[in-house]
Design a protein around this motif. Structure first.
Motif, PDB file in Angstrom:
ATOM      1  N   GLY A 183       4.296  -6.066  -0.615  1.00  0.00           N
ATOM      2  CA  GLY A 183       4.395  -7.515  -0.568  1.00  0.00           C
ATOM      3  C   GLY A 183       3.168  -8.252  -1.068  1.00  0.00           C
ATOM      4  O   GLY A 183       2.035  -7.769  -0.984  1.00  0.00           O
ATOM      5  N   CYS A 184       3.418  -9.458  -1.587  1.00  0.00           N
ATOM      6  CA  CYS A 184       2.378 -10.397  -2.004  1.00  0.00           C
ATOM      7  C   CYS A 184       2.818 -11.806  -1.604  1.00  0.00           C
ATOM      8  O   CYS A 184       3.908 -11.999  -1.097  1.00  0.00           O
ATOM      9  CB  CYS A 184       2.159 -10.332  -3.516  1.00  0.00           C
ATOM     10  N   HIS A 185       1.956 -12.770  -1.832  1.00  0.00           N
ATOM     11  CA  HIS A 185       2.165 -14.208  -1.692  1.00  0.00           C
ATOM     12  C   HIS A 185       1.394 -14.888  -0.569  1.00  0.00           C
ATOM     13  O   HIS A 185       0.864 -15.986  -0.785  1.00  0.00           O
ATOM     14  CB  HIS A 185       3.644 -14.590  -1.553  1.00  0.00           C
ATOM     15  N   PRO A 186       1.272 -14.329   0.646  1.00  0.00           N
ATOM     16  CA  PRO A 186       0.597 -15.074   1.707  1.00  0.00           C
ATOM     17  C   PRO A 186      -0.876 -15.386   1.430  1.00  0.00           C
ATOM     18  O   PRO A 186      -1.475 -16.200   2.126  1.00  0.00           O
ATOM     19  CB  PRO A 186       0.748 -14.151   2.929  1.00  0.00           C
ATOM     20  N   HIS A 187      -1.498 -14.729   0.428  1.00  0.00           N
ATOM     21  CA  HIS A 187      -2.905 -14.927   0.051  1.00  0.00           C
ATOM     22  C   HIS A 187      -3.875 -14.388   1.083  1.00  0.00           C
ATOM     23  O   HIS A 187      -5.085 -14.576   0.960  1.00  0.00           O
ATOM     24  CB  HIS A 187      -3.212 -16.399  -0.253  1.00  0.00           C
ATOM     25  N   VAL A 188      -3.359 -13.730   2.098  1.00  0.00           N
ATOM     26  CA  VAL A 188      -4.187 -13.011   3.063  1.00  0.00           C
ATOM     27  C   VAL A 188      -3.560 -11.628   3.261  1.00  0.00           C
ATOM     28  O   VAL A 188      -2.368 -11.433   3.015  1.00  0.00           O
ATOM     29  CB  VAL A 188      -4.274 -13.747   4.415  1.00  0.00           C
ATOM     30  N   VAL A 189      -4.385 -10.689   3.700  1.00  0.00           N
ATOM     31  CA  VAL A 189      -3.893  -9.333   3.942  1.00  0.00           C
ATOM     32  C   VAL A 189      -3.071  -9.314   5.228  1.00  0.00           C
ATOM     33  O   VAL A 189      -3.439  -9.939   6.227  1.00  0.00           O
ATOM     34  CB  VAL A 189      -5.077  -8.350   4.047  1.00  0.00           C
ATOM     35  N   GLN A 190      -1.959  -8.599   5.177  1.00  0.00           N
ATOM     36  CA  GLN A 190      -1.133  -8.353   6.352  1.00  0.00           C
ATOM     37  C   GLN A 190      -1.000  -6.841   6.568  1.00  0.00           C
ATOM     38  O   GLN A 190      -1.293  -6.052   5.655  1.00  0.00           O
ATOM     39  CB  GLN A 190       0.251  -8.988   6.170  1.00  0.00           C
ATOM     40  N   PRO A 191      -0.568  -6.407   7.749  1.00  0.00           N
ATOM     41  CA  PRO A 191      -0.536  -4.980   8.084  1.00  0.00           C
ATOM     42  C   PRO A 191       0.365  -4.126   7.191  1.00  0.00           C
ATOM     43  O   PRO A 191       1.192  -4.630   6.433  1.00  0.00           O
ATOM     44  CB  PRO A 191      -0.043  -4.983   9.536  1.00  0.00           C
ATOM     45  N   MET A 192       0.179  -2.809   7.357  1.00  0.00           N
ATOM     46  CA  MET A 192       0.865  -1.804   6.550  1.00  0.00           C
ATOM     47  C   MET A 192       1.419  -0.717   7.455  1.00  0.00           C
ATOM     48  O   MET A 192       0.794  -0.371   8.454  1.00  0.00           O
ATOM     49  CB  MET A 192      -0.122  -1.184   5.547  1.00  0.00           C
ATOM     50  N   GLU A 193       2.563  -0.156   7.075  1.00  0.00           N
ATOM     51  CA  GLU A 193       3.212   0.856   7.907  1.00  0.00           C
ATOM     52  C   GLU A 193       3.688   2.024   7.051  1.00  0.00           C
ATOM     53  O   GLU A 193       4.458   1.837   6.105  1.00  0.00           O
ATOM     54  CB  GLU A 193       4.430   0.260   8.623  1.00  0.00           C
ATOM     55  N   LEU A 194       3.233   3.220   7.381  1.00  0.00           N
ATOM     56  CA  LEU A 194       3.752   4.442   6.768  1.00  0.00           C
ATOM     57  C   LEU A 194       4.739   5.049   7.753  1.00  0.00           C
ATOM     58  O   LEU A 194       4.383   5.348   8.899  1.00  0.00           O
ATOM     59  CB  LEU A 194       2.613   5.421   6.471  1.00  0.00           C
ATOM     60  N   ARG A 195       5.978   5.195   7.329  1.00  0.00           N
ATOM     61  CA  ARG A 195       7.028   5.648   8.235  1.00  0.00           C
ATOM     62  C   ARG A 195       7.484   7.063   7.874  1.00  0.00           C
ATOM     63  O   ARG A 195       7.456   7.463   6.718  1.00  0.00           O
ATOM     64  CB  ARG A 195       8.224   4.692   8.185  1.00  0.00           C
ATOM     65  N   LYS A 196       7.943   7.773   8.901  1.00  0.00           N
ATOM     66  CA  LYS A 196       8.384   9.150   8.720  1.00  0.00           C
ATOM     67  C   LYS A 196       9.899   9.251   8.745  1.00  0.00           C
ATOM     68  O   LYS A 196      10.574   8.465   9.406  1.00  0.00           O
ATOM     69  CB  LYS A 196       7.800  10.036   9.825  1.00  0.00           C
ATOM     70  N   GLY A 197      10.411  10.243   8.045  1.00  0.00           N
ATOM     71  CA  GLY A 197      11.833  10.529   8.065  1.00  0.00           C
ATOM     72  C   GLY A 197      12.200  11.345   9.296  1.00  0.00           C
ATOM     73  O   GLY A 197      11.364  11.637  10.155  1.00  0.00           O
ATOM     74  N   GLU A 198      13.459  11.741   9.370  1.00  0.00           N
ATOM     75  CA  GLU A 198      13.941  12.503  10.524  1.00  0.00           C
ATOM     76  C   GLU A 198      13.239  13.845  10.673  1.00  0.00           C
ATOM     77  O   GLU A 198      13.145  14.391  11.767  1.00  0.00           O
ATOM     78  CB  GLU A 198      15.451  12.716  10.409  1.00  0.00           C
ATOM     79  N   ASP A 199      12.727  14.374   9.556  1.00  0.00           N
ATOM     80  CA  ASP A 199      12.033  15.671   9.607  1.00  0.00           C
ATOM     81  C   ASP A 199      10.548  15.524   9.919  1.00  0.00           C
ATOM     82  O   ASP A 199       9.801  16.502   9.914  1.00  0.00           O
ATOM     83  CB  ASP A 199      12.218  16.433   8.294  1.00  0.00           C
ATOM     84  N   GLY A 200      10.104  14.301  10.180  1.00  0.00           N
ATOM     85  CA  GLY A 200       8.704  14.085  10.533  1.00  0.00           C
ATOM     86  C   GLY A 200       7.760  13.959   9.357  1.00  0.00           C
ATOM     87  O   GLY A 200       6.547  13.838   9.545  1.00  0.00           O
ATOM     88  N   VAL A 201       8.294  13.966   8.146  1.00  0.00           N
ATOM     89  CA  VAL A 201       7.470  13.859   6.945  1.00  0.00           C
ATOM     90  C   VAL A 201       7.426  12.401   6.486  1.00  0.00           C
ATOM     91  O   VAL A 201       8.480  11.767   6.375  1.00  0.00           O
ATOM     92  CB  VAL A 201       8.024  14.748   5.811  1.00  0.00           C
ATOM     93  N   PRO A 202       6.249  11.833   6.211  1.00  0.00           N
ATOM     94  CA  PRO A 202       6.165  10.443   5.749  1.00  0.00           C
ATOM     95  C   PRO A 202       6.880  10.258   4.409  1.00  0.00           C
ATOM     96  O   PRO A 202       6.610  10.994   3.456  1.00  0.00           O
ATOM     97  CB  PRO A 202       4.663  10.205   5.595  1.00  0.00           C
ATOM     98  N   ASP A 203       7.791   9.300   4.346  1.00  0.00           N
ATOM     99  CA  ASP A 203       8.535   9.116   3.100  1.00  0.00           C
ATOM    100  C   ASP A 203       8.819   7.647   2.780  1.00  0.00           C
ATOM    101  O   ASP A 203       9.480   7.349   1.785  1.00  0.00           O
ATOM    102  CB  ASP A 203       9.848   9.897   3.133  1.00  0.00           C
ATOM    103  N   ARG A 204       8.335   6.716   3.616  1.00  0.00           N
ATOM    104  CA  ARG A 204       8.558   5.289   3.356  1.00  0.00           C
ATOM    105  C   ARG A 204       7.289   4.512   3.706  1.00  0.00           C
ATOM    106  O   ARG A 204       6.585   4.859   4.654  1.00  0.00           O
ATOM    107  CB  ARG A 204       9.734   4.774   4.176  1.00  0.00           C
ATOM    108  N   LEU A 205       7.047   3.463   2.935  1.00  0.00           N
ATOM    109  CA  LEU A 205       5.842   2.659   3.145  1.00  0.00           C
ATOM    110  C   LEU A 205       6.193   1.179   3.050  1.00  0.00           C
ATOM    111  O   LEU A 205       6.940   0.762   2.161  1.00  0.00           O
ATOM    112  CB  LEU A 205       4.784   2.997   2.081  1.00  0.00           C
ATOM    113  N   VAL A 206       5.631   0.391   3.971  1.00  0.00           N
ATOM    114  CA  VAL A 206       5.751  -1.059   3.900  1.00  0.00           C
ATOM    115  C   VAL A 206       4.350  -1.663   3.935  1.00  0.00           C
ATOM    116  O   VAL A 206       3.578  -1.390   4.861  1.00  0.00           O
ATOM    117  CB  VAL A 206       6.580  -1.638   5.060  1.00  0.00           C
ATOM    118  N   VAL A 207       4.028  -2.433   2.912  1.00  0.00           N
ATOM    119  CA  VAL A 207       2.791  -3.223   2.885  1.00  0.00           C
ATOM    120  C   VAL A 207       3.240  -4.681   2.862  1.00  0.00           C
ATOM    121  O   VAL A 207       3.806  -5.146   1.880  1.00  0.00           O
ATOM    122  CB  VAL A 207       1.936  -2.901   1.648  1.00  0.00           C
ATOM    123  N   TYR A 208       2.997  -5.398   3.944  1.00  0.00           N
ATOM    124  CA  TYR A 208       3.558  -6.741   4.044  1.00  0.00           C
ATOM    125  C   TYR A 208       2.859  -7.746   3.125  1.00  0.00           C
ATOM    126  O   TYR A 208       3.514  -8.619   2.557  1.00  0.00           O
ATOM    127  CB  TYR A 208       3.538  -7.217   5.498  1.00  0.00           C
TER     128      TYR A 208
END
Length: 364
Positions: free
Chosen positions: A237-262
């Motif tokens: 994500g972009c636009h707010p002009h300030v940094v917002q939190p980030m989340e690395l998420r894991k799949g059902e097998d416990g391996v990280p496979d998704r990322l959200v940067v707000y």
């Protein structure tokens, strides 16, 4: 019981694959790149602009990535050049970013129509002439059909880049030109089409959220979850002009496979409101091992738009690695920049308390 056995076999095979079967790709994401009036006035050199100092302190880090992405939040609308509220940056700005190592520009943002439809068209044509790849705005339906979803091929990886904006400051684009707006029906169709390319990863770059808010809105969170549910792997994500939190998420097998940067915040700008004088670059290492696709690591590094006096005696900007420069400031190697030190302290406090599995890394 069968499911458990299958899972154990899968983990065994996953861990025993030879190293040669594992490939990796590094993508670096930077936030809003803007050129305000003061930047134009203080870097003008005859008919051109001297931006040689803008990115020299972070160029090595950007070029180390396989793909470097930046939110290009100004149109190349031609003369007269102008800053906020209706931007029109010179080609020198795009060239400086390209020289620094950025090879992919995002164009779907609320300022892409600042010079109306003519500016949108000129931006596309200028970036094409400079051989800078981009997405988010299009000349017509045929252009969009041929170039979107945008497929990037690098090191045998197939990466889909999507890009959408919440609005264009109330301005509307003239037919047949197109701006990608946030519309679930459109995005769902784009994601379905993206999957036909058999990509390794699908990345949705979103221009969204509330300006100056350090925490993502409920709407951002819901839309991020919806995108991941549709099959997107990374939401940036972009636009707010300030940094917002980030989340690395894991799949059902416990391996990280998704990322959200707000929100990545500002990469370069002349904004001085609290928390807007810097941003974060996020470095993601994407991997594949056999048929498995996963995120080996996701890290952020803080950057800061540091003010200084250039050779012409005017205030200029250089993007610096904020953490390492903050340490040098406090150790007395530089003249003390209290604003830089405050930015690093406050942003670290925010991210340390809210990030999920996305840690900081420091570079010089």
């Amino acid at each position: 019981m069968n499911k458990i056995c299958s899972f154990v076999v899968y983990l065994f095979l996953f861990s025993c694959l030879p190293l040669s079967a594992q490939d990796s790709l590094t993508i670096l994401f930077a936030g809003d790149a803007m050129m305000h009036q003061t930047q134009l006035d203080n870097t003008r050199k005859g008919d051109s602009f001297d931006l040689s100092g803008y990115f020299s302190n972070i160029e090595k880090e950007v070029k180390a990535a396989d793909i470097a992405v930046v939110n290009f939040e100004v149109p190349l609308g031609g003369r007269p050049y102008s800053g906020y509220p209706a931007f029109s940056a010179p080609e020198d700005f795009a060239l400086a970013l390209q020289k620094a190592g950025f090879d992919f520009f995002l164009l779907a943002n609320n300022h892409c129509l600042d010079r109306r439809t003519r500016g949108l068209v000129r931006t596309i044509r200028m970036l094409d002439s400079l051989e800078i790849r981009h997405t988010g705005t299009f000349l017509d339906r045929g252009h969009r059909h041929c170039t979107y979803p945008m497929l990037l091929r690098k090191k045998d990886f197939r990466i889909i880049m999507l890009n959408y904006t919440y609005d264009t400051n109330g301005l509307t684009v003239d037919t047949p030109r197109i701006v990608n707006y946030i519309d679930k029906q459109v995005m769902e169709a784009d994601i379905v089409e993206a999957k036909l390319f058999n990509p390794d990863f699908i990345i949705a770059n979103m221009h969204w959220g509330l300006e100056y808010e350090q925490m993502p809105s409920r709407e951002q969170r819901r839309l991020a979850d919806w995108l991941l549910g549709q099959g997107v792997d990374l939401v940036i994500g972009c636009h707010p002009h300030v940094v917002q939190p980030m989340e690395l998420r894991k799949g059902e097998d416990g391996v990280p496979d998704r990322l959200v940067v707000y929100s990545l915040g500002n990469f370069i700008s002349n904004m001085s409101r609290e928390h807007t004088d810097g941003g974060a670059m996020v470095k993601v290492v994407l991997c594949r091992k056999g048929l498995r696709r996963y995120i080996a690591s996701a890290q952020y590094s803080l950057v800061y738009s540091s003010r200084y006096v250039n050779k012409r005696g005017k205030e200029d900007i250089r993007v610096v690695p904020a953490a390492s420069w903050s340490e040098k400031n406090q150790n007395g190697s530089f003249s003390v920049d209290s604003a830089l030190i405050k930015y690093v302290k406050n942003t670290r406090l925010l991210l340390n308390g809210n990030n999920k599995a996305v840690d900081e890394y420091v570079f010089d």
